[in-house]
Design a protein around this motif. Structure first.
Motif, PDB file in Angstrom:
ATOM      1  N   ASN A  31       0.830  -1.198   0.000  1.00 37.55           N
ATOM      2  CA  ASN A  31       0.000   0.000   0.000  1.00 37.55           C
ATOM      3  C   ASN A  31       0.871   1.257   0.000  1.00 37.55           C
ATOM      4  N   ALA A  32       2.048   1.172  -0.587  1.00 38.89           N
ATOM      5  CA  ALA A  32       2.980   2.298  -0.595  1.00 38.89           C
ATOM      6  C   ALA A  32       2.408   3.508  -1.325  1.00 38.89           C
ATOM      7  N   SER A  33       1.682   3.294  -2.399  1.00 39.76           N
ATOM      8  CA  SER A  33       1.127   4.435  -3.133  1.00 39.76           C
ATOM      9  C   SER A  33       0.084   5.160  -2.287  1.00 39.76           C
ATOM     10  N   ALA A  34      -0.733   4.429  -1.558  1.00 35.59           N
ATOM     11  CA  ALA A  34      -1.731   5.058  -0.684  1.00 35.59           C
ATOM     12  C   ALA A  34      -1.043   5.811   0.452  1.00 35.59           C
ATOM     13  N   GLU A  35      -0.003   5.241   1.001  1.00 38.78           N
ATOM     14  CA  GLU A  35       0.736   5.917   2.074  1.00 38.78           C
ATOM     15  C   GLU A  35       1.394   7.195   1.563  1.00 38.78           C
ATOM     16  N   SER A  36       1.922   7.150   0.353  1.00 40.64           N
ATOM     17  CA  SER A  36       2.537   8.332  -0.243  1.00 40.64           C
ATOM     18  C   SER A  36       1.504   9.435  -0.445  1.00 40.64           C
ATOM     19  N   PHE A  37       0.330   9.055  -0.938  1.00 42.09           N
ATOM     20  CA  PHE A  37      -0.731  10.033  -1.150  1.00 42.09           C
ATOM     21  C   PHE A  37      -1.169  10.647   0.179  1.00 42.09           C
ATOM     22  N   ASN A  38      -1.293   9.842   1.222  1.00 37.01           N
ATOM     23  CA  ASN A  38      -1.656  10.362   2.545  1.00 37.01           C
ATOM     24  C   ASN A  38      -0.604  11.335   3.064  1.00 37.01           C
ATOM     25  N   ALA A  39       0.662  11.056   2.820  1.00 39.29           N
ATOM     26  CA  ALA A  39       1.734  11.951   3.251  1.00 39.29           C
ATOM     27  C   ALA A  39       1.650  13.289   2.521  1.00 39.29           C
ATOM     28  N   LYS A  40       1.314  13.241   1.237  1.00 40.86           N
ATOM     29  CA  LYS A  40       1.171  14.493   0.473  1.00 40.86           C
ATOM     30  C   LYS A  40       0.018  15.327   1.018  1.00 40.86           C
ATOM     31  N   ILE A  41      -1.087  14.672   1.343  1.00 43.01           N
ATOM     32  CA  ILE A  41      -2.236  15.395   1.891  1.00 43.01           C
ATOM     33  C   ILE A  41      -1.891  15.992   3.253  1.00 43.01           C
ATOM     34  N   LYS A  42      -1.174  15.252   4.082  1.00 44.23           N
ATOM     35  CA  LYS A  42      -0.768  15.779   5.391  1.00 44.23           C
ATOM     36  C   LYS A  42       0.126  16.994   5.248  1.00 44.23           C
ATOM     37  N   ALA A  43       1.077  16.931   4.314  1.00 51.19           N
ATOM     38  CA  ALA A  43       1.977  18.068   4.095  1.00 51.19           C
ATOM     39  C   ALA A  43       1.192  19.278   3.595  1.00 51.19           C
ATOM     40  N   PHE A  44       0.234  19.044   2.705  1.00 47.96           N
ATOM     41  CA  PHE A  44      -0.598  20.130   2.193  1.00 47.96           C
ATOM     42  C   PHE A  44      -1.409  20.763   3.308  1.00 47.96           C
TER      43      PHE A  44
END
Length: 66
Positions: A31-44
């Motif tokens: 689920n690395a792609s989902a985790e990456s997307f969540n990290a981008k949303i958190k940073a935003f």
């Protein structure tokens, strides 16, 4: 017989998630792609802390990441 609480915690976690663990070895899928997307949303969200117009925040998220 001495029981180690930390080992029991790990054993419980493995027994709960064994299907996901085995799925990685069978299909090499994570689920690395989902985790990456969540990290981008958190940073935003961290960048725009204190936003009053939540609808605009969601609009910006969809225009940038969709």
């Amino acid at each position: 017989m001495i029981r180690f609480k930390s080992f029991q915690t790990v054993a419980n976690r493995i027994s709960i998630n064994y299907r996901s663990i085995l799925n990685y070895f069978i299909n090499r899928s994570t689920n690395a792609s989902a985790e990456s997307f969540n990290a981008k949303i958190k940073a935003f969200r961290a960048q725009f802390r204190g936003v009053k117009n939540v609808e605009f925040l969601f609009y910006r998220l969809t225009t940038i990441f969709a």
